[in-house]
Design a protein around this motif. Sequence first.
Motif, short mmCIF file in Angstrom:
data_model
loop_
_atom_site.label_atom_id
_atom_site.label_comp_id
_atom_site.label_asym_id
_atom_site.label_seq_id
_atom_site.Cartn_x
_atom_site.Cartn_y
_atom_site.Cartn_z
N UNK A 1 18.24 8.49 0.98
CA UNK A 1 17.51 7.25 0.71
C UNK A 1 16.64 6.80 1.89
N UNK A 2 16.80 7.41 3.01
CA UNK A 2 15.96 7.08 4.16
C UNK A 2 14.82 8.09 4.21
N UNK A 3 13.73 7.76 3.52
CA UNK A 3 12.61 8.70 3.40
C UNK A 3 11.35 8.03 3.93
N UNK A 4 10.39 8.81 4.38
CA UNK A 4 9.14 8.23 4.91
C UNK A 4 8.25 7.67 3.81
N UNK A 5 7.26 6.92 4.21
CA UNK A 5 6.28 6.38 3.25
C UNK A 5 5.48 7.52 2.63
N UNK A 6 5.10 7.29 1.38
CA UNK A 6 4.14 8.17 0.72
C UNK A 6 2.78 7.47 0.72
N UNK A 7 1.69 8.20 0.80
CA UNK A 7 0.36 7.58 0.74
C UNK A 7 0.18 6.83 -0.57
N UNK A 8 -0.66 5.80 -0.56
CA UNK A 8 -0.86 4.97 -1.74
C UNK A 8 -1.29 5.79 -2.95
N UNK A 9 -2.03 6.88 -2.74
CA UNK A 9 -2.44 7.73 -3.85
C UNK A 9 -1.23 8.31 -4.56
N UNK A 10 -0.21 8.69 -3.80
CA UNK A 10 1.01 9.24 -4.39
C UNK A 10 1.82 8.15 -5.10
N UNK B 1 0.83 -1.21 0.00
CA UNK B 1 0.00 0.00 0.00
C UNK B 1 0.86 1.25 0.00
N UNK B 2 0.89 1.97 1.10
CA UNK B 2 1.78 3.12 1.24
C UNK B 2 3.23 2.64 1.14
N UNK B 3 4.10 3.44 0.51
CA UNK B 3 5.49 3.00 0.34
C UNK B 3 6.39 4.22 0.12
N UNK B 4 7.66 4.11 0.49
CA UNK B 4 8.59 5.21 0.24
C UNK B 4 8.81 5.42 -1.26
N UNK B 5 8.76 6.67 -1.69
CA UNK B 5 9.10 7.03 -3.07
C UNK B 5 10.43 7.79 -3.02
N UNK C 1 12.09 6.89 10.78
CA UNK C 1 11.59 7.57 9.59
C UNK C 1 10.42 6.80 8.97
N UNK C 2 10.55 5.47 8.92
CA UNK C 2 9.45 4.64 8.41
C UNK C 2 8.50 4.29 9.54
N UNK C 3 7.20 4.41 9.26
CA UNK C 3 6.16 4.06 10.23
C UNK C 3 5.45 2.83 9.70
N UNK C 4 5.25 1.84 10.58
CA UNK C 4 4.63 0.59 10.19
C UNK C 4 3.18 0.80 9.73
N UNK C 5 2.72 -0.06 8.82
CA UNK C 5 1.33 -0.03 8.40
C UNK C 5 0.39 -0.26 9.60
N UNK C 6 -0.82 0.27 9.53
CA UNK C 6 -1.76 0.07 10.63
C UNK C 6 -2.02 -1.41 10.90
N UNK C 7 -2.34 -1.73 12.15
CA UNK C 7 -2.73 -3.08 12.57
C UNK C 7 -1.56 -4.05 12.71
N UNK C 8 -0.32 -3.55 12.58
CA UNK C 8 0.83 -4.45 12.75
C UNK C 8 1.78 -3.88 13.81
N UNK D 1 13.38 -3.14 8.15
CA UNK D 1 13.46 -1.85 7.46
C UNK D 1 12.96 -0.73 8.37
N UNK D 2 11.96 -1.01 9.17
CA UNK D 2 11.49 -0.03 10.15
C UNK D 2 12.61 0.30 11.14
N UNK D 3 13.30 -0.74 11.60
CA UNK D 3 14.37 -0.55 12.58
C UNK D 3 15.53 0.25 11.99
N UNK D 4 15.91 -0.08 10.76
CA UNK D 4 17.04 0.61 10.14
C UNK D 4 16.75 2.07 9.87
N UNK D 5 15.48 2.41 9.69
CA UNK D 5 15.14 3.79 9.35
C UNK D 5 15.24 4.75 10.54
N UNK D 6 15.39 4.19 11.74
CA UNK D 6 15.51 5.03 12.96
C UNK D 6 14.32 5.96 13.13
#
Length: 493
Positions: A169-178, A154-158, A486-493, A479-484
């Motif tokens: 290269x360590x960038x946050x997720x973009x919404x799925x629409x983006x 779904x949402x993913x880093x661009x 920056x990356x936020x886990x998908x909901x419900x996980x 990948x969440x751990x390495x991002x320190x």
Amino acid sequence: MKSKISLYIGVGLLLFGSACKKALDLKQQGVYTSDNYFRNETDAVTAVSGIYSLLEEEDYIGHAECTFDTPSDDYWRSGDHGEDEAIENLTYDASNAAIRYPYKWRYEEINRSTNCIINIPKITAISADVKNRSMGEAYFLRAFGYWRMMLIHGDAPIITEDDYAKQLFNVPKSPIEEVRKQIESDLLKAVDLLPESYLSTGPDRGRVSKGTALGLLTKLYMYWEKLPQAIATGQKVISNPAYALAANYADNFTRANENSTELLFSIQALQSVVQNDFTVYYIPRSWQGYGFSQPLQGLANEFEANDTRKAATLLSVGDKVDLGDGKGLTTFTADLSATGFAFKKYAVFNTTAAGGGVDHSFAVPLMRSADIYLLVAEALIRTQGAGAGDALINQIRHRASPLLKPVVGAGMTQLIHERRVELAGEGERHQDLMRWDKDKIVDIAAIYALPVSKAPIDQSKTVTFQRPKNYYFPLPQVEIDKSKGVLVQNPNF
């Protein structure tokens, strides 16, 4: 600091028929960076070939991405990978290895594609045709990497060209629409730049074409619920004889298929040089395969009488197969599968060479024109009503067998049936059911809750689907751990 680029040139060239030396025989010619590698036309073509080489990766398209369809009612995962069992039963968490493996390869595809997009325009010693084609390939292959990210997560880093310039290269997720907009942008550029088709023989066989980009763009619009755009885009594939359906359904799953107009996108390999893991995973263990992803009885039951696609798709107990070992026909027996079936469409053997064995030159279909026919038929039904997709559905059915009764006034029930039998084992079923569930066309939770018998052994498969949690898989925890943060886990996980 200049960024180094990993091209994997040898494997990339192999995909288009070049010869190879043993790795230990190769002499290092120097260290290349993105700044000093792209000098001429040969460098551009080789760099793009290095993107294609990733399709052979066992932990990417070669096998791992196929795992994400195993929750469906078509498959029993089989095999000995515990992580695959958790995917099949939807009991995975963010540490699951099957979720982790392909993630890095999707971004490696995006990375190599972006390197080409940034650097090929700087080359002066290159013809306009090759430059345009190479850029179109890079745009398509980057879109494909993001497409797989969107479907799975779904949402993913661009990561943009500007990010590459800044080495960010360590960038946050973009919404799925983006993410969808990014895929659309790349595919529209690919459509403008790619040639309509290539010669059926020679070094360019298997490269992506304008039809490949139009096909994936059609699929994107369907998942984006942009049905009029899906119709308009898909019609450009359907109306073009360069992307015509193969004369016979089974022709898509033979060694000769590498020249088929129906194969919009495929994995090309070379016997005795590159192992085609995709094919190997579907073949029974005693036939030199791994025996994963076995068809279930419910899929076998879905085929109508006189539908020749069943025999082309499934190996059933009692079927005869030439393994190319000089022993004549071998019988498919119950002990070769936990379900009593295997996917015949991937059980391709080299019957012309001494020793026989698995045919690694078989071109594995990743996207066929038939898929686009049925997507356009679906979009027509959903926008214009029952019967609007009859002509397209009947083209697919008549190609399968003239004995199949034409549909009249077909609605979504008939369309869903047709996609299931036409595309069985091609990684579409689970994703199809999820997008239809989101639109309340089917109840995926109810479908998956039905006990599934895997005769002849005494086991069953029952999958509990939770909305909205299971619409997407989590990002790998590593990948969440390495991002320190920056990356936020998908909901419900």
